[in-house]
Scaffold this motif. Structure first.
Motif, short mmCIF file in Angstrom:
data_model
loop_
_atom_site.label_atom_id
_atom_site.label_comp_id
_atom_site.label_asym_id
_atom_site.label_seq_id
_atom_site.Cartn_x
_atom_site.Cartn_y
_atom_site.Cartn_z
N GLU A 130 0.84 -1.20 0.00
CA GLU A 130 0.00 0.00 0.00
C GLU A 130 0.87 1.25 0.00
OE1 GLU A 130 -3.53 2.21 2.61
OE2 GLU A 130 -2.69 0.27 3.28
N PHE A 131 0.68 2.09 -1.00
CA PHE A 131 1.42 3.34 -1.10
C PHE A 131 0.56 4.44 -0.48
CE2 PHE A 131 3.21 7.03 -3.52
CZ PHE A 131 4.51 6.90 -3.07
N ARG A 132 0.77 4.67 0.79
CA ARG A 132 -0.10 5.58 1.53
C ARG A 132 0.16 7.03 1.16
NH1 ARG A 132 1.11 1.37 5.05
NH2 ARG A 132 -0.72 0.41 6.06
N GLU A 133 -0.89 7.77 1.00
CA GLU A 133 -0.83 9.20 0.75
C GLU A 133 -1.66 9.92 1.80
OE1 GLU A 133 1.13 10.58 -1.19
OE2 GLU A 133 1.33 9.59 -3.12
N PRO A 134 -1.27 11.14 2.17
CA PRO A 134 -0.09 11.87 1.74
C PRO A 134 1.19 11.28 2.31
CG PRO A 134 -1.14 13.04 3.53
CD PRO A 134 -2.05 11.89 3.18
N PRO A 135 2.36 11.76 1.87
CA PRO A 135 3.62 11.19 2.37
C PRO A 135 3.74 11.16 3.88
CG PRO A 135 4.03 12.63 0.49
CD PRO A 135 2.58 12.79 0.82
N ALA A 136 3.09 12.08 4.57
CA ALA A 136 3.15 12.09 6.04
C ALA A 136 2.69 10.77 6.63
CB ALA A 136 2.31 13.23 6.60
N GLU A 137 1.75 10.09 5.95
CA GLU A 137 1.28 8.80 6.44
C GLU A 137 2.40 7.77 6.43
OE1 GLU A 137 -1.76 8.00 7.76
OE2 GLU A 137 -1.93 10.19 7.76
N ARG A 138 3.26 7.81 5.42
CA ARG A 138 4.39 6.89 5.37
C ARG A 138 5.47 7.29 6.36
NH1 ARG A 138 3.50 8.24 0.01
NH2 ARG A 138 5.58 9.12 -0.34
N LEU A 139 5.66 8.58 6.53
CA LEU A 139 6.74 9.06 7.38
C LEU A 139 6.43 8.85 8.86
CD1 LEU A 139 7.57 12.21 5.29
CD2 LEU A 139 9.00 10.17 5.55
N ARG A 140 5.18 8.96 9.25
CA ARG A 140 4.84 8.65 10.65
C ARG A 140 5.15 7.19 10.96
NH1 ARG A 140 0.15 12.02 9.29
NH2 ARG A 140 0.39 14.05 10.31
N ARG A 141 4.93 6.32 9.98
CA ARG A 141 5.25 4.90 10.16
C ARG A 141 6.76 4.69 10.20
NH1 ARG A 141 0.31 5.38 8.11
NH2 ARG A 141 -1.23 3.74 8.56
N LEU A 142 7.48 5.49 9.45
CA LEU A 142 8.94 5.42 9.51
C LEU A 142 9.43 5.76 10.91
CD1 LEU A 142 11.49 6.85 6.97
CD2 LEU A 142 11.65 7.50 9.35
N ALA A 143 8.93 6.86 11.49
CA ALA A 143 9.36 7.27 12.82
C ALA A 143 9.04 6.18 13.85
CB ALA A 143 8.69 8.58 13.21
N GLU A 144 7.88 5.56 13.73
CA GLU A 144 7.53 4.50 14.67
C GLU A 144 8.41 3.27 14.48
OE1 GLU A 144 3.54 2.17 16.34
OE2 GLU A 144 3.34 3.81 14.90
N THR A 145 8.81 3.01 13.24
CA THR A 145 9.73 1.91 12.97
C THR A 145 11.07 2.13 13.66
OG1 THR A 145 8.69 1.33 10.86
CG2 THR A 145 10.99 0.70 11.15
N VAL A 146 11.59 3.34 13.63
CA VAL A 146 12.84 3.64 14.32
C VAL A 146 12.70 3.36 15.81
CG1 VAL A 146 14.52 5.44 14.91
CG2 VAL A 146 13.57 5.33 12.59
N GLU A 147 11.58 3.75 16.37
CA GLU A 147 11.33 3.50 17.80
C GLU A 147 11.37 1.99 18.10
OE1 GLU A 147 7.65 3.98 21.00
OE2 GLU A 147 7.61 5.09 19.11
N ILE A 148 10.74 1.20 17.24
CA ILE A 148 10.70 -0.24 17.45
C ILE A 148 12.09 -0.85 17.29
CG2 ILE A 148 9.79 -2.42 16.55
CD1 ILE A 148 7.23 -0.80 15.82
N LEU A 149 12.82 -0.45 16.26
CA LEU A 149 14.16 -0.97 16.06
C LEU A 149 15.03 -0.74 17.29
CD1 LEU A 149 14.88 0.22 12.39
CD2 LEU A 149 14.34 -2.11 13.13
N ARG A 150 15.03 0.47 17.77
CA ARG A 150 15.86 0.78 18.93
C ARG A 150 15.42 -0.02 20.15
NH1 ARG A 150 16.54 7.37 18.52
NH2 ARG A 150 18.41 7.37 17.21
N GLY A 151 14.11 -0.17 20.33
CA GLY A 151 13.63 -0.93 21.48
C GLY A 151 14.06 -2.37 21.43
N LEU A 152 13.94 -2.99 20.27
CA LEU A 152 14.31 -4.40 20.14
C LEU A 152 15.81 -4.61 20.25
CD1 LEU A 152 11.84 -5.47 17.32
CD2 LEU A 152 11.90 -6.39 19.64
#
Length: 332
Positions: A130-152
């Motif tokens: 799924e190519f989510r629009e607007p780009p902010a929808e993808r970027l919020r998921r990017l920020a949350e991914t960084v949080e998860i990576l660091r936690g794990l």
């Protein structure tokens, strides 16, 4: 920008990496280019994260980023290895954390994890993402991914209830952990000033973008500095530029390379995002003799760039000396 009277860092003091030739090549060419880059003294090699080529015919062979990176990590000993950049959407964050930890182990602590929100909509559609629009929808998921990576990577056990991502972790862990302490550096790629650069300021160890002139990078870095809580935080972030480079023993030789590349891969009137991206890369590509390339890179350094990732279209050709020519000038 350097303070008045301060010594300007030269290209010889840059970290210089090579983007490996993963489109339209055999896997041996990718591996051998990495080994050659290491032998010449380059600082890093990088792979892009695409399922199809974004340069020319999409059906040109495209080696998958992470499996190829593991092979490159095994084949090299010193040079850093990285992703430029992994699309957040393509892998569930816990899986990505495990993959990255494994490559960091294989490489004995040489991984740099580049992460982006994704941009290649045609690829998303073709391969069922799924190519989510607007780009902010993808970027919020990017920020949350960084949080998860660091936690794990850093917690004995890690739990997470997704806000933007549909993911819940309960007592999860990543064992064995990465070699690097506290974790592999995380780079964020992209030039969006409202979200990407803000998340870079808040979360990242490095930042990457391309297609810009030195002045364009200076303007982006001013925005990044404004998002940082203070100058100390800004200084912690490694700033990098992805640049195509066409080099020859004479300026005319290099210009012929750039013209041949554009004739093969660029339409007269770009119409797709990937074509506009490539047009920007070719337009801003340092082109000329090694000394002329160094002069162009010095302008990027003066704008605030500390690392360059060089896409050298001829690097995979056995008879081409582009990597050697650049190394003699930039890495001596």
């Amino acid at each position: 920008m350097s303070a008045p009277g301060a010594a300007v860092e030269t290209a010889t003091e840059l970290d210089v990496g090579v983007i490996l030739p993963q489109y339209g090549t055999e896997i041996d060419a990718v591996r051998e280019t990495a080994i050659r880059a290491e032998s010449l003294g380059y600082d890093a090699v990088w792979l892009e994260d695409h399922f199809q080529s974004w340069i020319g015919d999409p059906r040109r062979g495209a080696h998958e980023c992470w499996t190829t990176l593991s092979a490159v990590a095994e084949a090299t000993e010193r040079i850093r290895v990285g992703t430029l950049v992994t699309s957040q959407s393509y892998r569930q964050p816990a899986l990505l954390a495990k993959m990255a930890a494994t490559v960091d182990r294989i490489s004995d602590g040489r991984l740099d994890l580049g992460l982006g929100g994704g941009w290649y909509g045609d690829e998303y559609d073709r391969f069922g993402y799924e190519f989510r629009e607007p780009p902010a929808e993808r970027l919020r998921r990017l920020a949350e991914t960084v949080e998860i990576l660091r936690g794990l990577w850093t917690a004995e056990r890690y739990s997470h209830e997704g806000e933007h991502l549909d993911i819940e972790l309960e007592g999860a862990f990543c064992e064995p952990r990465p070699v690097q302490d506290p974790h592999p550096p995380i780079w964020i790629g992209g030039g969006g000033e409202e979200f990407t650069l803000r998340y870079t300021a808040e979360l990242a160890d490095g930042w990457n973008f391309g297609t810009l002139s030195p002045e364009g990078f200076r303007e982006k870095l001013d925005v990044l500095r404004g998002h940082c809580e203070d100058d100390a935080r800004y200084d912690e972030i490694r700033k990098s530029a992805e640049l195509f480079v066409f080099v020859g023993e004479t300026t005319a030789d290099a210009e012929r390379k750039r013209t041949a590349f554009a004739d093969e891969f660029l339409p007269d009137e770009p119409s797709e995002p990937r074509e506009f991206f490539l047009s920007g890369y070719v337009e801003t590509a340092p082109t000329g003799t090694p000394a002329e390339i160094r002069e162009r890179l010095d302008a990027y350094v003066d704008a605030g760039i500390e690392t360059v990732m060089l896409a050298v279209p001829d690097a995979a050709a056995a008879e081409d000396e582009s990597l050697s020519l650049l190394a003699d000038e930039l890495l001596a």
